[in-house]
Motif scaffolding. Structure first.
Motif, PDB file in Angstrom:
ATOM      1  N   ILE A  63       0.850  -1.190   0.000  1.00 28.75           N
ATOM      2  CA  ILE A  63       0.000   0.000   0.000  1.00 28.75           C
ATOM      3  C   ILE A  63       0.886   1.241   0.000  1.00 28.75           C
ATOM      4  CG2 ILE A  63      -1.741   1.267   1.338  1.00 28.75           C
ATOM      5  CD1 ILE A  63      -2.488  -1.489   2.589  1.00 28.75           C
ATOM      6  N   PHE A  64       0.486   2.264  -0.758  1.00 29.24           N
ATOM      7  CA  PHE A  64       1.247   3.514  -0.762  1.00 29.24           C
ATOM      8  C   PHE A  64       1.093   4.214   0.590  1.00 29.24           C
ATOM      9  CE2 PHE A  64       1.664   8.054  -1.028  1.00 29.24           C
ATOM     10  CZ  PHE A  64       2.847   8.220  -1.735  1.00 29.24           C
ATOM     11  N   VAL A  65       2.209   4.545   1.194  1.00 33.19           N
ATOM     12  CA  VAL A  65       2.219   5.355   2.409  1.00 33.19           C
ATOM     13  C   VAL A  65       3.328   6.390   2.270  1.00 33.19           C
ATOM     14  CG1 VAL A  65       1.325   3.531   3.925  1.00 33.19           C
ATOM     15  CG2 VAL A  65       3.796   3.809   3.648  1.00 33.19           C
ATOM     16  N   SER A  66       3.235   7.451   3.057  1.00 34.81           N
ATOM     17  CA  SER A  66       4.285   8.476   3.084  1.00 34.81           C
ATOM     18  C   SER A  66       4.449   8.946   4.527  1.00 34.81           C
ATOM     19  CB  SER A  66       3.913   9.650   2.170  1.00 34.81           C
ATOM     20  OG  SER A  66       2.671  10.211   2.554  1.00 34.81           O
ATOM     21  N   PRO A  67       5.597   9.555   4.846  1.00 34.92           N
ATOM     22  CA  PRO A  67       5.815  10.034   6.213  1.00 34.92           C
ATOM     23  C   PRO A  67       4.690  10.961   6.667  1.00 34.92           C
ATOM     24  CG  PRO A  67       7.869  10.074   5.002  1.00 34.92           C
ATOM     25  CD  PRO A  67       6.794   9.744   4.000  1.00 34.92           C
ATOM     26  N   ASP A  68       4.370  10.902   7.956  1.00 31.05           N
ATOM     27  CA  ASP A  68       3.200  11.622   8.464  1.00 31.05           C
ATOM     28  C   ASP A  68       3.492  13.057   8.893  1.00 31.05           C
ATOM     29  OD1 ASP A  68       4.687  11.018  10.705  1.00 31.05           O
ATOM     30  OD2 ASP A  68       3.124   9.899  11.736  1.00 31.05           O
ATOM     31  N   GLY A  69       4.579  13.651   8.380  1.00 29.65           N
ATOM     32  CA  GLY A  69       4.875  15.056   8.666  1.00 29.65           C
ATOM     33  C   GLY A  69       5.724  15.224   9.904  1.00 29.65           C
ATOM     34  N   HIS A  70       6.345  16.421  10.017  1.00 26.46           N
ATOM     35  CA  HIS A  70       7.205  16.629  11.187  1.00 26.46           C
ATOM     36  C   HIS A  70       6.407  16.630  12.480  1.00 26.46           C
ATOM     37  CE1 HIS A  70       5.965  20.860  10.815  1.00 26.46           C
ATOM     38  NE2 HIS A  70       6.469  20.886   9.595  1.00 26.46           N
ATOM     39  N   GLY A  71       5.091  16.828  12.383  1.00 30.43           N
ATOM     40  CA  GLY A  71       4.255  16.707  13.570  1.00 30.43           C
ATOM     41  C   GLY A  71       4.140  15.284  14.064  1.00 30.43           C
ATOM     42  N   GLY A  72       4.497  14.315  13.199  1.00 31.36           N
ATOM     43  CA  GLY A  72       4.525  12.925  13.629  1.00 31.36           C
ATOM     44  C   GLY A  72       5.631  12.646  14.630  1.00 31.36           C
ATOM     45  N   MET A  73       6.494  13.636  14.834  1.00 31.83           N
ATOM     46  CA  MET A  73       7.594  13.494  15.792  1.00 31.83           C
ATOM     47  C   MET A  73       7.099  13.095  17.174  1.00 31.83           C
ATOM     48  SD  MET A  73       9.085  15.302  18.550  1.00 31.83           S
ATOM     49  CE  MET A  73       8.770  17.054  18.347  1.00 31.83           C
ATOM     50  N   LEU A  74       6.004  13.674  17.600  1.00 29.84           N
ATOM     51  CA  LEU A  74       5.539  13.462  18.967  1.00 29.84           C
ATOM     52  C   LEU A  74       5.131  12.005  19.189  1.00 29.84           C
ATOM     53  CD1 LEU A  74       5.165  15.027  21.557  1.00 29.84           C
ATOM     54  CD2 LEU A  74       2.865  15.629  20.814  1.00 29.84           C
ATOM     55  N   ALA A  75       4.331  11.449  18.296  1.00 28.99           N
ATOM     56  CA  ALA A  75       3.906  10.056  18.437  1.00 28.99           C
ATOM     57  C   ALA A  75       5.092   9.109  18.288  1.00 28.99           C
ATOM     58  CB  ALA A  75       2.831   9.728  17.402  1.00 28.99           C
ATOM     59  N   ALA A  76       5.980   9.408  17.340  1.00 26.07           N
ATOM     60  CA  ALA A  76       7.142   8.542  17.121  1.00 26.07           C
ATOM     61  C   ALA A  76       8.101   8.597  18.305  1.00 26.07           C
ATOM     62  CB  ALA A  76       7.856   8.956  15.834  1.00 26.07           C
ATOM     63  N   LEU A  77       8.232   9.765  18.894  1.00 20.19           N
ATOM     64  CA  LEU A  77       9.097   9.921  20.074  1.00 20.19           C
ATOM     65  C   LEU A  77       8.599   9.047  21.214  1.00 20.19           C
ATOM     66  CD1 LEU A  77      11.567  11.855  20.821  1.00 20.19           C
ATOM     67  CD2 LEU A  77       9.861  13.246  22.014  1.00 20.19           C
ATOM     68  N   ALA A  78       7.279   9.016  21.382  1.00 20.80           N
ATOM     69  CA  ALA A  78       6.701   8.202  22.454  1.00 20.80           C
ATOM     70  C   ALA A  78       6.764   6.716  22.123  1.00 20.80           C
ATOM     71  CB  ALA A  78       5.256   8.628  22.699  1.00 20.80           C
ATOM     72  N   LYS A  79       6.391   6.352  20.895  1.00 15.98           N
ATOM     73  CA  LYS A  79       6.357   4.945  20.505  1.00 15.98           C
ATOM     74  C   LYS A  79       7.729   4.298  20.594  1.00 15.98           C
ATOM     75  CE  LYS A  79       4.924   1.919  16.680  1.00 15.98           C
ATOM     76  NZ  LYS A  79       4.342   1.891  15.301  1.00 15.98           N
ATOM     77  N   SER A  80       8.772   5.054  20.291  1.00 15.96           N
ATOM     78  CA  SER A  80      10.140   4.525  20.287  1.00 15.96           C
ATOM     79  C   SER A  80      10.740   4.392  21.688  1.00 15.96           C
ATOM     80  CB  SER A  80      11.035   5.446  19.458  1.00 15.96           C
ATOM     81  OG  SER A  80      11.141   6.724  20.080  1.00 15.96           O
ATOM     82  N   GLY A  81      10.078   4.988  22.680  1.00 20.12           N
ATOM     83  CA  GLY A  81      10.632   4.992  24.028  1.00 20.12           C
ATOM     84  C   GLY A  81      11.508   6.194  24.311  1.00 20.12           C
ATOM     85  N   CYS A  82      11.689   7.068  23.316  1.00 20.47           N
ATOM     86  CA  CYS A  82      12.567   8.224  23.503  1.00 20.47           C
ATOM     87  C   CYS A  82      11.942   9.270  24.427  1.00 20.47           C
ATOM     88  CB  CYS A  82      12.908   8.858  22.155  1.00 20.47           C
ATOM     89  SG  CYS A  82      14.023   7.849  21.149  1.00 20.47           S
ATOM     90  N   LEU A  83      10.625   9.382  24.420  1.00 21.48           N
ATOM     91  CA  LEU A  83       9.981  10.329  25.328  1.00 21.48           C
ATOM     92  C   LEU A  83      10.180   9.881  26.771  1.00 21.48           C
ATOM     93  CD1 LEU A  83       8.313  12.926  25.389  1.00 21.48           C
ATOM     94  CD2 LEU A  83       6.235  11.535  25.277  1.00 21.48           C
ATOM     95  N   ALA A  84      10.056   8.574  27.004  1.00 26.27           N
ATOM     96  CA  ALA A  84      10.320   8.042  28.348  1.00 26.27           C
ATOM     97  C   ALA A  84      11.782   8.224  28.724  1.00 26.27           C
ATOM     98  CB  ALA A  84       9.938   6.558  28.401  1.00 26.27           C
ATOM     99  N   ASP A  85      12.671   8.089  27.741  1.00 26.76           N
ATOM    100  CA  ASP A  85      14.100   8.283  27.999  1.00 26.76           C
ATOM    101  C   ASP A  85      14.382   9.718  28.428  1.00 26.76           C
ATOM    102  OD1 ASP A  85      16.878   7.020  27.694  1.00 26.76           O
ATOM    103  OD2 ASP A  85      17.092   8.841  26.493  1.00 26.76           O
ATOM    104  N   LEU A  86      13.724  10.675  27.765  1.00 24.90           N
ATOM    105  CA  LEU A  86      13.855  12.082  28.156  1.00 24.90           C
ATOM    106  C   LEU A  86      13.471  12.276  29.616  1.00 24.90           C
ATOM    107  CD1 LEU A  86      12.273  13.938  25.092  1.00 24.90           C
ATOM    108  CD2 LEU A  86      14.552  14.367  25.965  1.00 24.90           C
ATOM    109  N   GLN A  87      12.351  11.668  29.988  1.00 24.77           N
ATOM    110  CA  GLN A  87      11.875  11.812  31.360  1.00 24.77           C
ATOM    111  C   GLN A  87      12.838  11.166  32.356  1.00 24.77           C
ATOM    112  OE1 GLN A  87       7.837  10.218  30.137  1.00 24.77           O
ATOM    113  NE2 GLN A  87       7.171  11.770  31.588  1.00 24.77           N
TER     114      GLN A  87
END
Length: 481
Positions: A208-232
């Motif tokens: 299926i055709f998909v494309s990056p979800d924009g720089h605003g996708g940073m927030l969800a990706a940061l959390a999903k990857s565990g990086c938001l928890a790492d920041l905390q």
């Protein structure tokens, strides 16, 4: 197993009228069927139906712009007040020294517009050193960390097309000196495109055709990857944000961080003063007490041309995609999924027709959905903007020659001009048309450079001030005493 999988996928797709995604099932290998099935299971079809069916009458930008005012701002004139500027530096320096600051570098783009078929961060931009964009940014992070005897963790957002090559490149270069525990690479999410009827598009028979979800996708990706928890877990309180294509970013500048803390801002945006009312930058404004961005394409020309009594542009603050966030604000924003809405854009999307033939449309045939990080501004408390001279902090590389701006040639010259000015301020004369380049690990700013250039008077040949040069002046054969 494959029959069971098809039955399972049909059950997922049928309620949303998307069973056409399986129309070539009988032609696919087992591996291709599994790949397509995994992709289908990841898609939020309820969200897509909602986005397609939502009321898209749009915002009345004219009405919004008519109520737009200048946002709360720290201008260059304010920075000329040495007392308040120094106070901000001291506050920002304290936060940096305490290890309370991290950086997010958004680097998901490819260098296609530069004729460079790799992640843009791999593009060589150093005018003499040929350092890549990644090395330019990491050198500056390391310089700031050394300046304040601390560490500054770096979180790099890649994208599915760039993630593997980015990860390998940084590993091959030992992260350019950044400690392994201080570098996290996370991948932004994707969104499918839909046609006018709301149907998803096949890029290949098994994909299926998909494309990056924009720089605003940073927030969800940061959390999903565990990086938001790492920041905390690290106790990070302030997050500096920038994009990889701007090598002039003043990374973690203590004054910018200081103003952010001083004003108790949850989101601070660095801006440049527009030189043209129709300049192609986002316009940072304040409407009904909320700071927000009106894109240049949405700002009606009459409002764009408004002037104050002294003849200056009324809406002067142009966004350069440099922000400082409170870490707690990012956590709170992630918990409120509605904080970042999806934006629709009509695009030309290559796809397969119903017979499986490739189609490369010349007119928009699909709707893409993206999130923009600047949409966090209205939700942030006490948002402010801080002006920077573009000659000091903004020159992004986006286009190849013969474009008239934002080409590698323009950016390299901007770096040379900045470093020439630093040397002049330190009492060093640079001969005409002689390029110079200063690694921030030699000197992170003009003030630090002045302490290292004692005795040097004239530079007469191309000179790169490298990190390895520990003497108070460059090598003798690059300088005339």
């Amino acid at each position: 197993m494959n029959d069971d999988l098809k039955i399972e996928l049909d059950a997922i797709l049928a309620p949303f009228d998307q069973t056409h995604l399986l129309q070539f099932w009988h032609e696919l290998t087992v591996a291709e069927r599994l790949r397509l099935g995994a992709q289908i299971k990841e898609i939020d079809f309820d969200l897509l139906r909602s986005l397609h069916g939502s009321n898209q009458t749009g915002i009345d930008w004219g009405d919004l712009a008519s109520r737009a005012e200048v946002p709360p701002a720290i201008t260059l004139a304010d920075c000329a007040n040495r007392g308040s500027y120094q106070a901000a530096i001291e506050i920002g320096s304290e936060a940096l020294a305490a290890g309370k600051v991290a950086m997010i570098l958004v680097a998901g783009g490819q260098g296609s517009r530069l004729g460079f078929e790799h992640p843009k961060g791999l593009f060589p931009i150093g005018p003499i050193s040929n350092r890549t964009l990644y090395q330019m940014h990491i050198d500056q992070i390391l310089a700031r960390a050394k300046q304040f005897r601390t560490s500054i963790p770096l979180y790099v957002m890649s994208s599915p097309p760039t993630h593997a090559e980015t990860t390998q490149f940084l590993a091959d270069h030992q992260n350019f000196g950044l400690a392994k525990q201080d570098l996290k690479i996370f991948c932004q999410g994707t969104m499918p495109a839909i046609d006018r009827q709301g149907h998803l598009l096949l890029e290949h028979k098994h994909q299926i055709f998909v494309s990056p979800d924009g720089h605003g996708g940073m927030l969800a990706a940061l959390a999903k990857s565990g990086c938001l928890a790492d920041l905390q877990q690290r106790g990070i309180q302030h997050v500096f944000y920038g994009q990889v294509d701007n090598p002039l970013i003043q990374i973690c500048h203590p004054a910018l961080i200081g103003f952010h803390i001083q004003q108790q801002s949850e989101m601070t945006s660095q801006v440049v003063r527009k030189t043209d009312p129709l300049q192609k930058v986002g316009n940072v404004v304040c409407v009904d007490g909320q700071v927000r961005i009106i894109e240049y394409s949405d700002l009606p020309e009459p409002q764009a041309r408004l002037r104050t009594a002294d003849g200056a542009l009324k809406l002067w603050a142009g966004s350069i995609a440099v922000h400082v966030f409170d870490a707690d604000f990012l956590v709170r924003s992630h918990e409120r999924s509605e904080t970042l809405p999806f934006h629709r854009a009509n695009k030309c999307v290559p796809c397969l027709d119903r017979n499986g033939n490739p189609v490369r449309p010349s007119e928009p045939n699909a709707i893409k959905f993206e999130k923009f990080i600047f949409d966090l501004l209205p939700a942030a408390k006490n948002s402010i903007v801080s002006e920077v001279d573009p000659a000091d902090g903004f020159c992004a590389v986006k286009n190849s020659a013969p474009a008239q701006a934002e080409t590698p040639q323009h950016v390299r010259q901007a770096i040379v001009d900045l470093h020439t000015r630093w040397l002049n301020q330190a009492g060093v004369s640079v001969a005409p048309n002689i390029p110079v380049e200063i690694n921030p690990r030699f000197a992170v700013d003009a003030e630090q450079l002045a302490t290292r250039m004692i005795g040097a008077t004239t530079i007469e040949q191309p000179t790169y001030f490298d990190v390895d040069q520990v003497a108070p002046r460059p090598v003798a054969n690059s300088i005339s005493q």
